[in-house]
Design a protein around this motif. Structure first.
Motif, mmCIF file in Angstrom:
data_model
loop_
_atom_site.group_PDB
_atom_site.id
_atom_site.type_symbol
_atom_site.label_atom_id
_atom_site.label_comp_id
_atom_site.label_asym_id
_atom_site.label_seq_id
_atom_site.Cartn_x
_atom_site.Cartn_y
_atom_site.Cartn_z
ATOM 1 N N LEU A 178 -19.935 62.102 -3.877
ATOM 2 C CA LEU A 178 -20.241 60.684 -4.014
ATOM 3 C C LEU A 178 -19.854 59.985 -2.713
ATOM 4 O O LEU A 178 -18.702 60.075 -2.285
ATOM 5 N N HIS A 179 -20.834 59.316 -2.109
ATOM 6 C CA HIS A 179 -20.555 58.513 -0.923
ATOM 7 C C HIS A 179 -20.057 57.141 -1.368
ATOM 8 O O HIS A 179 -20.637 56.534 -2.268
ATOM 9 N N VAL A 180 -19.003 56.648 -0.743
ATOM 10 C CA VAL A 180 -18.544 55.280 -0.912
ATOM 11 C C VAL A 180 -18.781 54.615 0.439
ATOM 12 O O VAL A 180 -18.095 54.928 1.415
ATOM 13 N N LEU A 181 -19.806 53.748 0.482
ATOM 14 C CA LEU A 181 -20.295 53.195 1.747
ATOM 15 C C LEU A 181 -19.977 51.708 1.873
ATOM 16 O O LEU A 181 -20.583 50.886 1.177
ATOM 17 N N PRO A 182 -19.059 51.354 2.760
ATOM 18 C CA PRO A 182 -18.881 49.929 3.034
ATOM 19 C C PRO A 182 -20.135 49.407 3.742
ATOM 20 O O PRO A 182 -20.690 50.083 4.602
ATOM 21 N N ARG A 183 -20.590 48.233 3.354
ATOM 22 C CA ARG A 183 -21.832 47.680 3.894
ATOM 23 C C ARG A 183 -21.582 46.297 4.457
ATOM 24 O O ARG A 183 -20.690 45.573 4.010
ATOM 25 N N PHE A 184 -22.399 45.918 5.427
ATOM 26 C CA PHE A 184 -22.384 44.566 5.955
ATOM 27 C C PHE A 184 -23.782 44.226 6.452
ATOM 28 O O PHE A 184 -24.577 45.115 6.771
ATOM 29 N N ASN A 185 -24.080 42.947 6.465
ATOM 30 C CA ASN A 185 -25.391 42.496 6.916
ATOM 31 C C ASN A 185 -25.654 42.994 8.327
ATOM 32 O O ASN A 185 -24.785 42.900 9.191
ATOM 33 N N GLY A 186 -26.845 43.574 8.528
ATOM 34 C CA GLY A 186 -27.234 44.064 9.837
ATOM 35 C C GLY A 186 -26.829 45.493 10.121
ATOM 36 O O GLY A 186 -27.114 45.999 11.208
ATOM 37 N N ASP A 187 -26.176 46.194 9.161
ATOM 38 C CA ASP A 187 -25.841 47.601 9.432
ATOM 39 C C ASP A 187 -27.114 48.440 9.396
ATOM 40 O O ASP A 187 -28.192 47.944 9.075
ATOM 41 N N SER A 188 -26.996 49.713 9.731
ATOM 42 C CA SER A 188 -28.196 50.537 9.925
ATOM 43 C C SER A 188 -28.659 51.304 8.687
ATOM 44 O O SER A 188 -29.723 51.926 8.719
ATOM 45 N N PHE A 189 -27.905 51.282 7.581
ATOM 46 C CA PHE A 189 -28.265 52.078 6.410
ATOM 47 C C PHE A 189 -29.442 51.456 5.671
ATOM 48 O O PHE A 189 -29.442 50.263 5.378
#
Length: 158
Positions: A105-116
């Motif tokens: 399980l990936h736990v991915l912190p996200r923010f506006n403008g990231d590449s995911f």
């Protein structure tokens, strides 16, 4: 003692024969930093016992992985890492982009403008099409009920 696959990278990490940055460990699961993170703070939660796919993973361990993923997401949000959102992502099978064949399980912190990105040709479906799909899933649940008794809440009673 966890069961493992000698050639599996994640089993090697659990054994300690491949170094990792451990964040959490208990009897069932292991959480560590992804070595190719999408964003800083990207974590992986894996079962200690080798299970290549979700189907091979016992439900208790799977539920424990998601509980820990939830807790780690809260921890990331309270850390100093940039985090405006979190994705929990589990790829099950090559068609779903699984690259390491040990459930994780990936736990991915996200923010506006990231590449995911997860991109698809999202199309609205008719209620009739959705009902046909629902019938197929119900059929699968019925099949499972004959091999594993399900309680009314949908969890295994075994």
């Amino acid at each position: 003692m966890p069961t493992d696959d000698d050639d599996c990278l994640f089993c090697q990490i659990v054994r300690g024969s491949v170094p990792s940055n451990i964040v959490f460990e208990d009897d069932l699961v292991f959480a560590f930093m992804d070595t190719s993170p999408i964003n800083p703070g990207h974590l992986l939660v894996i079962p200690k016992d080798h299970a290549a796919y979700l189907e091979e993973l016992d439900e208790e361990t799977g539920a424990h992985m998601f509980r820990l993923g939830h807790r780690l997401a809260k921890a990331i949000r309270r850390s100093r890492l940039r985090c405006e959102g979190v994705n929990l992502f589990l790829a099950d099978g090559e068609a779903a982009f699984q690259e390491v064949f040990h459930a994780h399980l990936h736990v991915l912190p996200r923010f506006n403008g990231d590449s995911f990105r997860i991109d698809a040709d999202w199309q609205r479906r008719s209620l009739a099409d959705l009902e046909e799909s629902a019938n197929q899933v119900r059929s699968g649940l019925q099949w499972l009920a004959t091999s594993v008794e399900l309680t009314p809440g949908g969890t295994s009673s075994q």
